[in-house]
Write a protein that holds these residues in place. Structure first.
Motif, PDB file in Angstrom:
ATOM      1  N   ALA A  10       0.814  -1.216   0.000  1.00 32.93           N
ATOM      2  CA  ALA A  10       0.000   0.000   0.000  1.00 32.93           C
ATOM      3  C   ALA A  10       0.846   1.265   0.000  1.00 32.93           C
ATOM      4  O   ALA A  10       0.435   2.290  -0.520  1.00 32.93           O
ATOM      5  N   SER A  11       2.043   1.220   0.582  1.00 32.40           N
ATOM      6  CA  SER A  11       2.866   2.423   0.669  1.00 32.40           C
ATOM      7  C   SER A  11       3.746   2.640  -0.563  1.00 32.40           C
ATOM      8  O   SER A  11       4.387   3.672  -0.683  1.00 32.40           O
ATOM      9  N   GLU A  12       3.761   1.682  -1.485  1.00 32.39           N
ATOM     10  CA  GLU A  12       4.598   1.807  -2.669  1.00 32.39           C
ATOM     11  C   GLU A  12       3.826   2.436  -3.822  1.00 32.39           C
ATOM     12  O   GLU A  12       2.614   2.303  -3.929  1.00 32.39           O
ATOM     13  N   LEU A  13       4.556   3.113  -4.677  1.00 31.65           N
ATOM     14  CA  LEU A  13       3.963   3.727  -5.854  1.00 31.65           C
ATOM     15  C   LEU A  13       3.706   2.690  -6.935  1.00 31.65           C
ATOM     16  O   LEU A  13       4.485   1.748  -7.090  1.00 31.65           O
ATOM     17  N   ALA A  32       9.463  14.759   1.062  1.00 34.31           N
ATOM     18  CA  ALA A  32      10.452  13.705   1.345  1.00 34.31           C
ATOM     19  C   ALA A  32       9.843  12.307   1.301  1.00 34.31           C
ATOM     20  O   ALA A  32      10.436  11.380   0.726  1.00 34.31           O
ATOM     21  N   TYR A  33       8.664  12.138   1.881  1.00 29.39           N
ATOM     22  CA  TYR A  33       8.020  10.815   1.904  1.00 29.39           C
ATOM     23  C   TYR A  33       7.738  10.317   0.488  1.00 29.39           C
ATOM     24  O   TYR A  33       8.041   9.167   0.151  1.00 29.39           O
ATOM     25  N   ASP A  34       7.180  11.177  -0.356  1.00 32.29           N
ATOM     26  CA  ASP A  34       6.874  10.779  -1.731  1.00 32.29           C
ATOM     27  C   ASP A  34       8.140  10.554  -2.542  1.00 32.29           C
ATOM     28  O   ASP A  34       8.198   9.656  -3.385  1.00 32.29           O
ATOM     29  N   ARG A  35       9.165  11.356  -2.292  1.00 29.87           N
ATOM     30  CA  ARG A  35      10.440  11.171  -2.996  1.00 29.87           C
ATOM     31  C   ARG A  35      11.036   9.798  -2.651  1.00 29.87           C
ATOM     32  O   ARG A  35      11.533   9.088  -3.530  1.00 29.87           O
ATOM     33  N   THR A  36      10.956   9.426  -1.391  1.00 29.92           N
ATOM     34  CA  THR A  36      11.454   8.117  -0.965  1.00 29.92           C
ATOM     35  C   THR A  36      10.685   7.002  -1.657  1.00 29.92           C
ATOM     36  O   THR A  36      11.275   6.042  -2.162  1.00 29.92           O
ATOM     37  N   ARG A  37       9.357   7.114  -1.702  1.00 25.60           N
ATOM     38  CA  ARG A  37       8.533   6.113  -2.379  1.00 25.60           C
ATOM     39  C   ARG A  37       8.874   6.058  -3.873  1.00 25.60           C
ATOM     40  O   ARG A  37       8.966   4.976  -4.458  1.00 25.60           O
ATOM     41  N   PHE A  38       9.063   7.218  -4.475  1.00 23.50           N
ATOM     42  CA  PHE A  38       9.414   7.314  -5.891  1.00 23.50           C
ATOM     43  C   PHE A  38      10.729   6.574  -6.148  1.00 23.50           C
ATOM     44  O   PHE A  38      10.824   5.732  -7.045  1.00 23.50           O
ATOM     45  N   GLU A  39      11.739   6.885  -5.370  1.00 25.82           N
ATOM     46  CA  GLU A  39      13.061   6.277  -5.564  1.00 25.82           C
ATOM     47  C   GLU A  39      13.051   4.789  -5.239  1.00 25.82           C
ATOM     48  O   GLU A  39      13.750   4.005  -5.888  1.00 25.82           O
TER      49      GLU A  39
END
Length: 92
Positions: A10-13, A32-39
């Motif tokens: 659920a937390s992954e893109l 930061a949270y979305d950038r981490t998920r993106f990367e």
């Protein structure tokens, strides 16, 4: 995108979410949270890594263009397409 190696939690893109966020990522505008998920998604998805690289190359190529480099008819066609793009996307 082809090439995702792992099932999503659920937390992954998803690939589609990554595509929608790529501009903000390239402009360093993601929280930061979305950038981490993106990367994290990029780490396991070859297709999205390729897409990101294509977008980077596009930005570099287009960055060399000036408004006057675009023929007037092409400019009008693009403006028209972008005016209706959001409406078409939302089914309006």
């Amino acid at each position: 995108m082809k090439g995702c190696a792992e099932p999503m939690t659920a937390s992954e893109l998803t690939c589609q979410e990554l595509v929608e966020l790529v501009t903000d990522y390239l402009e360093d505008a993601l929280p930061a949270y979305d950038r981490t998920r993106f990367e994290r998604h990029l780490d396991s998805c070859v297709g999205c890594r390729r897409y990101l690289e294509q977008m980077r190359r596009t930005v570099v190529a287009v960055g060399h263009l000036r408004e006057n480099d675009l023929p007037p008819i092409a400019r009008e066609d693009l403006l028209s397409a972008f005016r209706t793009w959001k409406q078409d996307k939302n089914g309006d």
